[in-house]
Design a protein around this motif. Structure first.
Motif, PDB file in Angstrom:
ATOM      1  N   LYS A 114       1.374   2.780  -3.295  1.00  0.00           N
ATOM      2  CA  LYS A 114       0.293   3.574  -4.023  1.00  0.00           C
ATOM      3  C   LYS A 114       0.277   4.789  -3.373  1.00  0.00           C
ATOM      4  O   LYS A 114      -0.007   5.809  -4.187  1.00  0.00           O
ATOM      5  N   ARG A 115       0.814   5.023  -2.192  1.00  0.00           N
ATOM      6  CA  ARG A 115       0.613   6.287  -1.483  1.00  0.00           C
ATOM      7  C   ARG A 115       1.828   7.351  -2.050  1.00  0.00           C
ATOM      8  O   ARG A 115       1.694   8.430  -2.007  1.00  0.00           O
ATOM      9  N   SER A 137       0.908  -1.149  -0.029  1.00  0.00           N
ATOM     10  CA  SER A 137      -0.071   0.145   0.221  1.00  0.00           C
ATOM     11  C   SER A 137       0.850   1.280   0.050  1.00  0.00           C
ATOM     12  O   SER A 137       0.490   2.149  -0.533  1.00  0.00           O
TER      13      SER A 137
END
Length: 292
Positions: A84-85, A81
């Motif tokens: 994606k950030r 994740s």
């Protein structure tokens, strides 16, 4: 008579600099507007590309490409994740601040100066074999790796580098980069040719002379410094508007009177160089030095 065989020597950097236990490399941008004479502009921006996995030299992990290769094409498949950030990227300005905090200002200056030297020497090495065309230019993407001694190593030089963005900050940086490229190319014949900074680009090398911040500056390289492109472009536009208006006034054209009426500021004495007279001039010296 057969010529000499040519070889490319490569070395795996066994002790790369790690941040948070992760390997990274840098993507920086240099714009060459001429090879004869060699004229190089270096962009202040750039970014670090991080691995999403902790680095290890354990033989059992040697097949884990995600630990050793920081390419976006590899890291985008990490499934984490955080990618994606952040896009697994870090602005080069943050890296410079990091090195200043952990190793000191002198080390950070040496590191950035060495990177600029890599750019200059790599271009000088191919200057004689490049076909020079005054109507052509090239922007290169330099991939640089740092070791634990903060020594930069050249990984590769990319012609026409990819400008795909995967975060908002990445998009803003690359959009500004392209905008500055178009401004610097001066298709509209707007510039004087003596500018030392245009947007986020700073003149690095021209006709055997290397350019840098003024003597006594805290930083000896503009690479990784704050990108003041908006203010610089605004100052450039105002200065050139005044100069063009002055030419028009001398020729008696009506637009000259409008420019004089609407001029927002009085230009500096050396406005064509875009250097305010209250600021010290940039450092300029012959490079490479004899015998180097």
């Amino acid at each position: 008579k057969a010529g000499r065989d040519l070889y490319a020597l490569k070395k795996y950097v066994e002790e790369p600099l790690l941040i948070g236990g992760k390997k990274f490399d840098m993507r920086l941008y240099a714009l060459v507007t001429s090879y004869q004479p060699l004229t190089v502009y270096m962009h202040r921006g750039g970014f670090c590309r991080f691995s999403m996995s902790r680095y290890s030299m354990d033989k059992s992990d040697m097949t884990n490409l995600g630990q050793h290769l920081t390419n976006v094409a590899v890291q985008k498949h990490s499934g984490k994740s955080a990618y994606k950030r952040t896009g697994a990227k870090w602005d080069v300005r943050y890296l410079k601040n990091y090195v200043m905090n952990v190793a000191g200002q002198e080390t950070a200056n040496r590191m950035m100066n060495d990177i600029e030297s890599i750019v200059i020497h790599s271009l000088l090495s191919v200057q004689k074999v490049m076909i020079n065309d005054k109507h052509c230019f090239e922007m290169y993407g330099y991939d640089i790796l740092l070791d634990t001694a903060f020594k930069p190593w050249l990984l590769e030089v990319n012609a026409s580098p990819s400008l795909t963005a995967n975060t908002v900050a990445d998009y803003d940086m690359k959009f500004g980069l392209l905008d500055d490229v178009m401004t610097l190319l001066d298709i509209e014949k707007y510039l004087t040719g003596t500018e030392l900074q245009i947007g986020g680009f700073d003149l690095l090398y021209k006709e055997g002379l290397r350019y840098g911040p003024p003597e006594g500056s805290l930083c000896t390289s503009y690479l990784g410094c704050a990108n003041n492109r908006y203010k610089q472009l605004e100052r450039l536009a105002k200065t050139r508007a005044w100069e063009l208006g002055k030419e028009a006034r001398q020729e008696g054209r009506p637009e000259g009177r409008r420019a004089e009426r609407d001029a927002p500021l009085t230009p500096c004495a050396e406005a064509s160089r875009l250097e305010c007279p209250t600021r010290p001039p940039r450092r300029v010296y012959a490079y490479p030095l004899p015998g180097k």
